[in-house]
Design a protein around this motif. Sequence first.
Motif, PDB file in Angstrom:
ATOM      1  N   LEU A 128       1.857  -6.778   1.861  1.00 46.06           N
ATOM      2  CA  LEU A 128       0.879  -6.784   0.772  1.00 46.06           C
ATOM      3  C   LEU A 128       0.132  -8.115   0.801  1.00 46.06           C
ATOM      4  O   LEU A 128       0.751  -9.178   0.901  1.00 46.06           O
ATOM      5  N   GLN A 129      -1.181  -8.057   0.729  1.00 46.50           N
ATOM      6  CA  GLN A 129      -2.003  -9.233   0.988  1.00 46.50           C
ATOM      7  C   GLN A 129      -2.078 -10.146  -0.231  1.00 46.50           C
ATOM      8  O   GLN A 129      -2.222  -9.693  -1.365  1.00 46.50           O
ATOM      9  N   LEU A 130      -1.996 -11.448   0.023  1.00 46.42           N
ATOM     10  CA  LEU A 130      -1.866 -12.426  -1.048  1.00 46.42           C
ATOM     11  C   LEU A 130      -3.018 -12.398  -2.036  1.00 46.42           C
ATOM     12  O   LEU A 130      -2.823 -12.589  -3.237  1.00 46.42           O
ATOM     13  N   TYR A 131      -4.226 -12.157  -1.563  1.00 38.45           N
ATOM     14  CA  TYR A 131      -5.366 -12.214  -2.481  1.00 38.45           C
ATOM     15  C   TYR A 131      -5.421 -10.985  -3.396  1.00 38.45           C
ATOM     16  O   TYR A 131      -6.274 -10.912  -4.295  1.00 38.45           O
ATOM     17  N   ARG A 132      -4.496 -10.038  -3.189  1.00 36.15           N
ATOM     18  CA  ARG A 132      -4.436  -8.864  -4.051  1.00 36.15           C
ATOM     19  C   ARG A 132      -3.259  -8.947  -5.040  1.00 36.15           C
ATOM     20  O   ARG A 132      -2.858  -7.946  -5.635  1.00 36.15           O
ATOM     21  N   GLY A 258       0.599  -2.844  -6.735  1.00 33.15           N
ATOM     22  CA  GLY A 258      -0.560  -2.308  -7.442  1.00 33.15           C
ATOM     23  C   GLY A 258      -1.184  -1.226  -6.572  1.00 33.15           C
ATOM     24  O   GLY A 258      -0.480  -0.392  -6.008  1.00 33.15           O
ATOM     25  N   ASP A 259      -2.504  -1.250  -6.449  1.00 32.24           N
ATOM     26  CA  ASP A 259      -3.180  -0.319  -5.546  1.00 32.24           C
ATOM     27  C   ASP A 259      -2.995  -0.813  -4.110  1.00 32.24           C
ATOM     28  O   ASP A 259      -3.390  -1.936  -3.784  1.00 32.24           O
ATOM     29  N   VAL A 260      -2.371  -0.004  -3.268  1.00 31.25           N
ATOM     30  CA  VAL A 260      -2.090  -0.390  -1.887  1.00 31.25           C
ATOM     31  C   VAL A 260      -3.265   0.029  -0.999  1.00 31.25           C
ATOM     32  O   VAL A 260      -3.568   1.218  -0.872  1.00 31.25           O
ATOM     33  N   HIS A 261      -3.909  -0.971  -0.403  1.00 36.15           N
ATOM     34  CA  HIS A 261      -5.051  -0.708   0.484  1.00 36.15           C
ATOM     35  C   HIS A 261      -4.545  -0.178   1.825  1.00 36.15           C
ATOM     36  O   HIS A 261      -3.401  -0.401   2.216  1.00 36.15           O
ATOM     37  N   GLU A 262      -5.426   0.530   2.559  1.00 33.32           N
ATOM     38  CA  GLU A 262      -5.046   1.069   3.862  1.00 33.32           C
ATOM     39  C   GLU A 262      -4.519  -0.023   4.793  1.00 33.32           C
ATOM     40  O   GLU A 262      -3.541   0.176   5.514  1.00 33.32           O
ATOM     41  N   CYS A 263      -5.189  -1.184   4.782  1.00 33.61           N
ATOM     42  CA  CYS A 263      -4.761  -2.286   5.664  1.00 33.61           C
ATOM     43  C   CYS A 263      -3.352  -2.747   5.307  1.00 33.61           C
ATOM     44  O   CYS A 263      -2.561  -3.085   6.187  1.00 33.61           O
ATOM     45  N   GLU A 264      -3.049  -2.764   4.018  1.00 33.23           N
ATOM     46  CA  GLU A 264      -1.715  -3.164   3.576  1.00 33.23           C
ATOM     47  C   GLU A 264      -0.685  -2.091   3.943  1.00 33.23           C
ATOM     48  O   GLU A 264       0.435  -2.414   4.359  1.00 33.23           O
ATOM     49  N   ALA A 265      -1.056  -0.837   3.777  1.00 35.54           N
ATOM     50  CA  ALA A 265      -0.116   0.257   4.034  1.00 35.54           C
ATOM     51  C   ALA A 265       0.351   0.274   5.481  1.00 35.54           C
ATOM     52  O   ALA A 265       1.507   0.583   5.771  1.00 35.54           O
ATOM     53  N   GLU A 266      -0.534  -0.075   6.404  1.00 37.36           N
ATOM     54  CA  GLU A 266      -0.160  -0.067   7.820  1.00 37.36           C
ATOM     55  C   GLU A 266       0.964  -1.059   8.096  1.00 37.36           C
ATOM     56  O   GLU A 266       1.897  -0.771   8.832  1.00 37.36           O
ATOM     57  N   HIS A 267       0.873  -2.243   7.477  1.00 38.25           N
ATOM     58  CA  HIS A 267       1.911  -3.267   7.649  1.00 38.25           C
ATOM     59  C   HIS A 267       3.146  -2.921   6.811  1.00 38.25           C
ATOM     60  O   HIS A 267       4.278  -2.953   7.302  1.00 38.25           O
ATOM     61  N   ALA A 268       2.920  -2.581   5.542  1.00 38.64           N
ATOM     62  CA  ALA A 268       4.035  -2.334   4.623  1.00 38.64           C
ATOM     63  C   ALA A 268       4.893  -1.154   5.053  1.00 38.64           C
ATOM     64  O   ALA A 268       6.108  -1.137   4.807  1.00 38.64           O
ATOM     65  N   THR A 279       4.676   8.716   2.425  1.00 41.31           N
ATOM     66  CA  THR A 279       3.498   8.356   1.625  1.00 41.31           C
ATOM     67  C   THR A 279       2.695   7.266   2.313  1.00 41.31           C
ATOM     68  O   THR A 279       1.478   7.382   2.493  1.00 41.31           O
ATOM     69  N   LEU A 280       3.394   6.179   2.705  1.00 39.59           N
ATOM     70  CA  LEU A 280       2.698   5.079   3.367  1.00 39.59           C
ATOM     71  C   LEU A 280       2.228   5.495   4.755  1.00 39.59           C
ATOM     72  O   LEU A 280       1.170   5.071   5.211  1.00 39.59           O
ATOM     73  N   ALA A 281       3.015   6.343   5.421  1.00 40.59           N
ATOM     74  CA  ALA A 281       2.625   6.792   6.755  1.00 40.59           C
ATOM     75  C   ALA A 281       1.334   7.593   6.693  1.00 40.59           C
ATOM     76  O   ALA A 281       0.499   7.535   7.603  1.00 40.59           O
ATOM     77  N   GLY A 282       1.152   8.342   5.594  1.00 39.98           N
ATOM     78  CA  GLY A 282      -0.080   9.098   5.441  1.00 39.98           C
ATOM     79  C   GLY A 282      -1.287   8.198   5.337  1.00 39.98           C
ATOM     80  O   GLY A 282      -2.323   8.438   5.969  1.00 39.98           O
ATOM     81  N   VAL A 283      -1.137   7.129   4.555  1.00 47.12           N
ATOM     82  CA  VAL A 283      -2.225   6.152   4.446  1.00 47.12           C
ATOM     83  C   VAL A 283      -2.462   5.478   5.786  1.00 47.12           C
ATOM     84  O   VAL A 283      -3.594   5.307   6.233  1.00 47.12           O
ATOM     85  N   ARG A 284      -1.348   5.138   6.467  1.00 50.87           N
ATOM     86  CA  ARG A 284      -1.454   4.473   7.762  1.00 50.87           C
ATOM     87  C   ARG A 284      -2.117   5.399   8.789  1.00 50.87           C
ATOM     88  O   ARG A 284      -2.949   4.976   9.577  1.00 50.87           O
ATOM     89  N   SER A 285      -1.749   6.684   8.755  1.00 52.50           N
ATOM     90  CA  SER A 285      -2.312   7.634   9.699  1.00 52.50           C
ATOM     91  C   SER A 285      -3.820   7.746   9.525  1.00 52.50           C
ATOM     92  O   SER A 285      -4.573   7.773  10.497  1.00 52.50           O
ATOM     93  N   ARG A 286      -4.255   7.814   8.258  1.00 52.71           N
ATOM     94  CA  ARG A 286      -5.691   7.881   8.007  1.00 52.71           C
ATOM     95  C   ARG A 286      -6.402   6.646   8.517  1.00 52.71           C
ATOM     96  O   ARG A 286      -7.502   6.711   9.058  1.00 52.71           O
ATOM     97  N   MET A 287      -5.724   5.490   8.361  1.00 49.51           N
ATOM     98  CA  MET A 287      -6.349   4.254   8.829  1.00 49.51           C
ATOM     99  C   MET A 287      -6.458   4.236  10.348  1.00 49.51           C
ATOM    100  O   MET A 287      -7.474   3.846  10.909  1.00 49.51           O
ATOM    101  N   VAL A 288      -5.385   4.685  11.033  1.00 49.52           N
ATOM    102  CA  VAL A 288      -5.407   4.726  12.494  1.00 49.52           C
ATOM    103  C   VAL A 288      -6.493   5.679  12.978  1.00 49.52           C
ATOM    104  O   VAL A 288      -7.236   5.384  13.924  1.00 49.52           O
ATOM    105  N   GLN A 289      -6.626   6.835  12.321  1.00 51.88           N
ATOM    106  CA  GLN A 289      -7.666   7.778  12.692  1.00 51.88           C
ATOM    107  C   GLN A 289      -9.055   7.184  12.496  1.00 51.88           C
ATOM    108  O   GLN A 289      -9.939   7.344  13.342  1.00 51.88           O
TER     109      GLN A 289
END
Length: 324
Positions: A128-132, A258-268, A279-289
């Motif tokens: 999760l990114q510090l500025y969020r 809070g709200d998990v951004h796609e970039c955060e979900a890939e790492h998290a 759940t996170l894999a779904g966000v990550r999959s969309r980001m990879v696509q």
Amino acid sequence: MTQSVVGSFALVGVGLGDERDLTIRGLELARSVDVVFIEAYTAILADAARLESSIGRPIVTADRTMVESGDVLRPCLCEGKSVAMLVVGDPFGATTHSDVVVRCHDAKIPLAVVHNASIMNAVGCCGLQLYRFGQTISLCFWTDTWRPSSWFPKIVSNRVSGLHTLVLLDIKVKEVSDANLARGRTNVFEPPRFMSARQGAQQLLAMGDTSGVLSTSTVVVALGRVGATDQRIVISTLGDIANTDYLGDPLHCLVVAGDVHECEAEHASLYATAQLGSTLAGVRSRMVQNRMSNEAIAAQLMRQVEEIRRGPLKEEILEAPSRH
């Protein structure tokens, strides 16, 4: 009348892991002063004895009373000595150390500060990114008669804004029980206690259940011994963390996502339990696509540019009408 000589004081951050995290500047300063304290109530170091060996001199443990009363400044004021107080993490990761700065200013004691890594920035290791992140909160051990809740509006504010909340968990060292306090036994201390991620999650859930702001399905990060070689990170639901001991030895902390951004979900998602992984894999999959799609478009454009470079320039390109 001869004016007394005032010594100097230094706040030195030692980082989060072990004695090897002490910076070169911090090590040199600790070796050069007359007296070395280590503040031992806002956090603990894995092996203080190894730190003492690394510095090559005795280290005096400074408890809450010594720090908050200003007794750590006595060698400076009364004996003209130079003093360094070592602090786990960064000196300003705990608000109490600001009081030391003010005391030094008022007493005209020269002050030096050596910064280091703190949980306040190292928590980014969970993905999760510090500025969020929003406001940080601290949880205290509840008792049968005392359940402070002043931290709760901060979580509400953060979640309304979609921000993550770092939750620092209580540490009890040199604690005097009410029974011993009533008998005047102020030097009889209870065993040290460190709030676990599980205990913290239970308190969050107990408060959140009555408001609807937090629930068993809220995404939470549990972190143990951040910065150490055996650091542990688990991302799951609040209900799961409240019922499972994932982390082992202290120190622990939590993050209410809070709200998990796609970039955060890939790492998290690297630290997610099976329960949350899909759940996170779904966000990550969309980001990879999306990334693959963007890369394909970029590659296609580069091929078109290369074809234009190699082929003859067409008249219609050279004589394309201008737009006025």
